[in-house]
Scaffold this motif. Sequence first.
Motif, PDB file in Angstrom:
ATOM      1  N   GLY A 193       1.073  -1.189   0.038  1.00  0.00           N
ATOM      2  CA  GLY A 193      -0.458  -0.268  -0.173  1.00  0.00           C
ATOM      3  C   GLY A 193       1.413   1.552  -0.404  1.00  0.00           C
ATOM      4  O   GLY A 193       0.255   2.022   0.310  1.00  0.00           O
ATOM      5  N   LYS A 194       2.204   0.973  -0.563  1.00  0.00           N
ATOM      6  CA  LYS A 194       2.866   1.887  -0.239  1.00  0.00           C
ATOM      7  C   LYS A 194       4.150   2.389  -1.962  1.00  0.00           C
ATOM      8  O   LYS A 194       3.893   1.206  -2.096  1.00  0.00           O
ATOM      9  CB  LYS A 194       3.581   2.401   0.754  1.00  0.00           C
ATOM     10  CG  LYS A 194       3.397   2.779   1.971  1.00  0.00           C
ATOM     11  CD  LYS A 194       3.864   2.456   3.003  1.00  0.00           C
ATOM     12  CE  LYS A 194       3.345   2.418   4.452  1.00  0.00           C
ATOM     13  NZ  LYS A 194       2.247   1.399   4.969  1.00  0.00           N
ATOM     14  N   LYS A 235      -1.505   5.720  -0.099  1.00  0.00           N
ATOM     15  CA  LYS A 235      -2.993   5.833  -0.757  1.00  0.00           C
ATOM     16  C   LYS A 235      -3.137   7.363  -0.038  1.00  0.00           C
ATOM     17  O   LYS A 235      -3.724   7.809  -1.115  1.00  0.00           O
ATOM     18  CB  LYS A 235      -3.789   5.045  -0.058  1.00  0.00           C
ATOM     19  CG  LYS A 235      -3.362   3.309  -0.897  1.00  0.00           C
ATOM     20  CD  LYS A 235      -4.194   2.854  -0.995  1.00  0.00           C
ATOM     21  CE  LYS A 235      -4.158   1.324  -1.221  1.00  0.00           C
ATOM     22  NZ  LYS A 235      -5.088  -0.546  -0.948  1.00  0.00           N
ATOM     23  N   SER A 236      -3.048   7.903   1.025  1.00  0.00           N
ATOM     24  CA  SER A 236      -3.510   9.223   1.484  1.00  0.00           C
ATOM     25  C   SER A 236      -3.437  10.208   0.756  1.00  0.00           C
ATOM     26  O   SER A 236      -4.052  11.691   0.757  1.00  0.00           O
ATOM     27  CB  SER A 236      -3.760   8.892   3.145  1.00  0.00           C
ATOM     28  OG  SER A 236      -2.072   8.725   3.441  1.00  0.00           O
ATOM     29  N   ASP A 237      -1.709   9.624   0.244  1.00  0.00           N
ATOM     30  CA  ASP A 237      -1.592  11.215  -0.314  1.00  0.00           C
ATOM     31  C   ASP A 237      -1.957  10.995  -1.920  1.00  0.00           C
ATOM     32  O   ASP A 237      -1.963  12.341  -1.867  1.00  0.00           O
ATOM     33  CB  ASP A 237       0.224  10.844  -0.943  1.00  0.00           C
ATOM     34  CG  ASP A 237       1.377  10.080   0.786  1.00  0.00           C
ATOM     35  OD1 ASP A 237       0.943  10.828   1.292  1.00  0.00           O
ATOM     36  OD2 ASP A 237       2.284   9.761   0.647  1.00  0.00           O
ATOM     37  N   VAL A 238      -2.761  10.233  -1.818  1.00  0.00           N
ATOM     38  CA  VAL A 238      -3.088  10.684  -3.445  1.00  0.00           C
ATOM     39  C   VAL A 238      -4.429  10.961  -3.547  1.00  0.00           C
ATOM     40  O   VAL A 238      -5.120  11.706  -3.889  1.00  0.00           O
ATOM     41  CB  VAL A 238      -2.733   9.214  -4.499  1.00  0.00           C
ATOM     42  CG1 VAL A 238      -1.740   9.573  -4.819  1.00  0.00           C
ATOM     43  CG2 VAL A 238      -3.288   8.475  -4.138  1.00  0.00           C
ATOM     44  N   LEU A 239      -5.102  10.930  -2.070  1.00  0.00           N
ATOM     45  CA  LEU A 239      -6.544  10.772  -1.695  1.00  0.00           C
ATOM     46  C   LEU A 239      -7.142  12.002  -2.521  1.00  0.00           C
ATOM     47  O   LEU A 239      -7.942  12.345  -2.902  1.00  0.00           O
ATOM     48  CB  LEU A 239      -7.006  10.627  -0.586  1.00  0.00           C
ATOM     49  CG  LEU A 239      -8.408  11.092  -0.106  1.00  0.00           C
ATOM     50  CD1 LEU A 239      -9.268   9.434  -1.221  1.00  0.00           C
ATOM     51  CD2 LEU A 239      -8.595  10.099   0.863  1.00  0.00           C
ATOM     52  N   GLN A 240      -6.553  13.488  -1.390  1.00  0.00           N
ATOM     53  CA  GLN A 240      -7.291  14.783  -1.818  1.00  0.00           C
ATOM     54  C   GLN A 240      -6.558  15.352  -3.308  1.00  0.00           C
ATOM     55  O   GLN A 240      -7.554  15.840  -3.549  1.00  0.00           O
ATOM     56  CB  GLN A 240      -6.462  15.586  -0.661  1.00  0.00           C
ATOM     57  CG  GLN A 240      -6.753  17.428  -0.808  1.00  0.00           C
ATOM     58  CD  GLN A 240      -8.468  17.174   0.071  1.00  0.00           C
ATOM     59  OE1 GLN A 240      -7.983  16.805   0.681  1.00  0.00           O
ATOM     60  NE2 GLN A 240      -9.198  17.480  -0.952  1.00  0.00           N
ATOM     61  N   PRO A 241      -5.722  14.681  -3.582  1.00  0.00           N
ATOM     62  CA  PRO A 241      -5.346  15.619  -5.628  1.00  0.00           C
ATOM     63  C   PRO A 241      -6.505  14.571  -6.598  1.00  0.00           C
ATOM     64  O   PRO A 241      -7.742  15.161  -6.986  1.00  0.00           O
ATOM     65  CB  PRO A 241      -4.519  14.578  -5.652  1.00  0.00           C
ATOM     66  CG  PRO A 241      -3.588  14.481  -4.149  1.00  0.00           C
ATOM     67  CD  PRO A 241      -4.416  14.197  -3.523  1.00  0.00           C
TER      68      PRO A 241
END
Length: 208
Positions: free
Chosen positions: A91-92, A107-113
Motif C-alpha cells: 500500500g506504499k 494511498k492517503s497522499d493521493v486521496l486529496q488530489p
Amino acid sequence: MTTPVYATSPNKTIKSVANFMSKQGVSHLPVIDSNEELVGIITKHDVLRAFSQKFHGMFKVSDFMLDNPTIVSPTHSIFYVIDVLLQSSAGKVVVVSDGKPLGIITKSDVLQPLLNINVYIRSFSSSSKTLRSLCEVFKSNTVLIASDVMTTDPIIVPHNEDLAKAADIMVKNRVGCLPVVNSKGTLVGLVVKDSIIKALRGMKTESS
C-alpha cells in the motif's frame, strides 16, 4: 461498522497478538478481561513499541524487509502512481531517482488530489461538460506528478541495521515504513509494520 469484532485478553503475549492480527488481517484489537469488560486496545504501533524494547540484536533489517519494493520515478503522473499503488501489497510506493529513495507515497497522499479532481468536474454545469472542457481542466489543474504528492526526505535505514532499532525509529517518528538502502545508498528494500509482525510470528519463543 466492521464485523465481526475480534478481541484479545490482557495475558496474551506479544507474539500471540501479532499472530492473531496477521491471521485476521486487523491492525488493532480490543483487550477484554475475564469479566468481558473492555480494558484497553492494542495496535500494531503498540506491537512495534514492544518489539523495539524487547528484541534488540535478534534480527537484521534485511531478514524481514520487503525485497524489490514498488517504485516510481518523480515524474510519473499521479494516475500512474495510483495504478501502481493499487497493485502494491504494502500500500506504499517509493519514489526513486538513480536508485536513491527521494520520497514515499501512500494511498492517503493521493486521496486529496483525487477529491480535488472530483470537485473540478462537479463544478462544471451539465451544458459545459464536453470532452474538450474536461480535457482542459485535466491539463491545467490535475496533471500532478509523483514529486507533487510524495512525502519528501524519508527516513532511511541501512540493510544491516538492527530490526528492533528500525522499529524504534518507526515508533518515535510515527511512520509506517522505512526505505532500506545498501552501502551505496541504493534502495534495496522496505521495512513496514508487517515486517515486525512477521519477525514475531517466526519466533519459537518470546524472550519476555
